[in-house]
Write an enzyme that holds these catalytic residues in place. Sequence first.
Site, short mmCIF file in Angstrom:
data_model
loop_
_atom_site.label_atom_id
_atom_site.label_comp_id
_atom_site.label_asym_id
_atom_site.label_seq_id
_atom_site.Cartn_x
_atom_site.Cartn_y
_atom_site.Cartn_z
N SER A 106 8.29 -69.90 -6.51
CA SER A 106 8.87 -70.44 -5.28
C SER A 106 8.30 -71.81 -4.98
O SER A 106 7.32 -72.24 -5.57
CB SER A 106 8.54 -69.51 -4.11
OG SER A 106 7.18 -69.66 -3.77
N LYS A 107 8.96 -72.47 -4.03
CA LYS A 107 8.51 -73.79 -3.64
C LYS A 107 7.07 -73.74 -3.12
O LYS A 107 6.28 -74.64 -3.37
CB LYS A 107 9.43 -74.34 -2.55
CG LYS A 107 9.07 -75.74 -2.14
CD LYS A 107 10.08 -76.31 -1.20
CE LYS A 107 9.44 -76.88 0.05
NZ LYS A 107 8.22 -77.62 -0.14
N ARG A 108 6.76 -72.65 -2.43
CA ARG A 108 5.41 -72.53 -1.89
C ARG A 108 4.34 -72.53 -3.00
O ARG A 108 3.30 -73.14 -2.88
CB ARG A 108 5.29 -71.29 -1.01
CG ARG A 108 4.77 -71.64 0.36
CD ARG A 108 4.70 -70.45 1.30
NE ARG A 108 5.93 -69.69 1.34
CZ ARG A 108 6.00 -68.37 1.17
NH1 ARG A 108 4.91 -67.68 0.91
NH2 ARG A 108 7.16 -67.74 1.25
N ASP A 165 3.89 -76.05 -4.18
CA ASP A 165 3.10 -76.86 -3.25
C ASP A 165 1.61 -76.52 -3.38
O ASP A 165 0.75 -77.39 -3.38
CB ASP A 165 3.53 -76.59 -1.80
CG ASP A 165 4.94 -77.13 -1.54
OD1 ASP A 165 5.42 -77.92 -2.37
OD2 ASP A 165 5.55 -76.74 -0.53
#
Length: 503
Positions: free
Chosen positions: A260-262, A265
């Site tokens: 996921s994007k998380r 990051d």
Amino acid sequence: MNNIRVRFAPSPTGPLHIGGVRTALYNYLFAKKQGGSFILRIEDTDSNRFVPGAEEYIIEAFKWLGLEFDEGVHKGGPYGPYKQSERKEIYKRYVDELLSKDLAYIAFDTPEELEKMRTEHPNAQYDASMRMQMCNSLTISKDEVEMRLQTGEPFVVRIKIEPEQEIHVKDLIRGDIKVNSSLLDDKVLYKSADQLPTYHLANIVDDHLMKISHVIRGEEWLPSAPLHVLLYRALGWEETMPQFAHLPLLLRPDGNGKLSKRDGDRLGFPVFPLEWTDPKSGEKSTGYREMGYFPDAVVNLLAFLGWNPGTEQELFSLEELVQTFSIERVSKSGAKFDLEKAKWYNHQYMLKKSPSEVAELLMPILKEKHISIDSTKLSQICDLVKDRVNFPSELWDQTFFFFQAPTSYDEKVVKKRWSAEMPNVLKTVASRIQNVQPFDAEKLEVEIKNYIETEQLNMGQVMNCLRLAMVGTAMGPHLHDIIELVGKEESVRRILKAAEEIK
Ligand code: GLU
């Protein structure tokens, strides 16, 4: 072109996830290997989730990656339009056909009624066991249906799934999957509210009309495949139904769940090909392109997330991938994203670049700093350092000393290497290199070595102190190369300055 036709069918709901890019890549490789067509279809029937700019983003991302579509929303082609919102009338025809054949029905249940169904029958779904208790064209009279339609009451059309049928989904990666139709619910195919079909109907109609031969898509669509088979059957298209291949998920580096994007990051890698600014929140997400990944490296690394050629070879150009790819070698299990491997790939593509190509990458950074330099020299510098960097943004940190004299000297190195006789040693080196002809690394090495050896000095110490003088710290490529490229005058100046300043 033969009759191999595949499509990438994203919904423009935001930036394209890197998993979607991999899906598109596998479609591309599959089609191109067999001389087939690769098509871009925009699936924008869910107007609530439409995000402005997403379609343009998708097109730009593939342009950057060098994956060219043969037909698509931006290119046209014989089976257009390629955007589902422009095909409303087409879908309506098939919705009507299913209704008239009694393979679908109209349902008027309000959100409250549906909610009530769910609370009263927690394990139930809208299917053969439940539909006769709900408000639809199977339970109310024809006249009432007509009346409700005439007054503009919102409705949906649902597929009428016969229970206890065996459905076979043949998947090129997963083999034969059998599902009992009783497990499926009567999915909504069409909504009067926006006069648009849902994903399921639009997807099947388009794949049929666009003569798609193979549906290669993410594993998250596998649960929908039995419904799709039933829809092909209902529309009388089972004979020409495309073949399915559901790709393994892209997993987090630790293998625990979908990437996921998380995760990106948190661990410092992008999950989108290009930078994206969310039009609503203004939140910015970085992209592979902006991080300095090369498009051919991204293609190469994505190809290996779920596929391998069965040999030791890891570096493949797009053309080589086309030649080597086969759907049979796509794995069934999820592919873990590996950041170190991703960097390794970029590094390998950095190494493949010619010195002048690397120079091009450094040029914008130099321009920003108002540094101008002869292009041949810059290429030579870049050639010396390219094996030390993964990304263009790291080039400056490996080359700054070619353009700027040190303004300070690394304390640690000074402490470890400097001694009282170093000022004189450096002064002598400065004067000896004045006469080196031609002023190149090879001759400089002979001269400096000679001096150190005849004077019986400590080679390591002198070289380190010279490096301090030239670079300011203990880093960089071969010192003699640095001195050659910095040039005689400037090198002498730096060495004398260090002799003067370092205490
Ligand atoms: N629109 C779907 C998506 O966004 C396409 C799924 C499919 O390829 O059938 O992933």
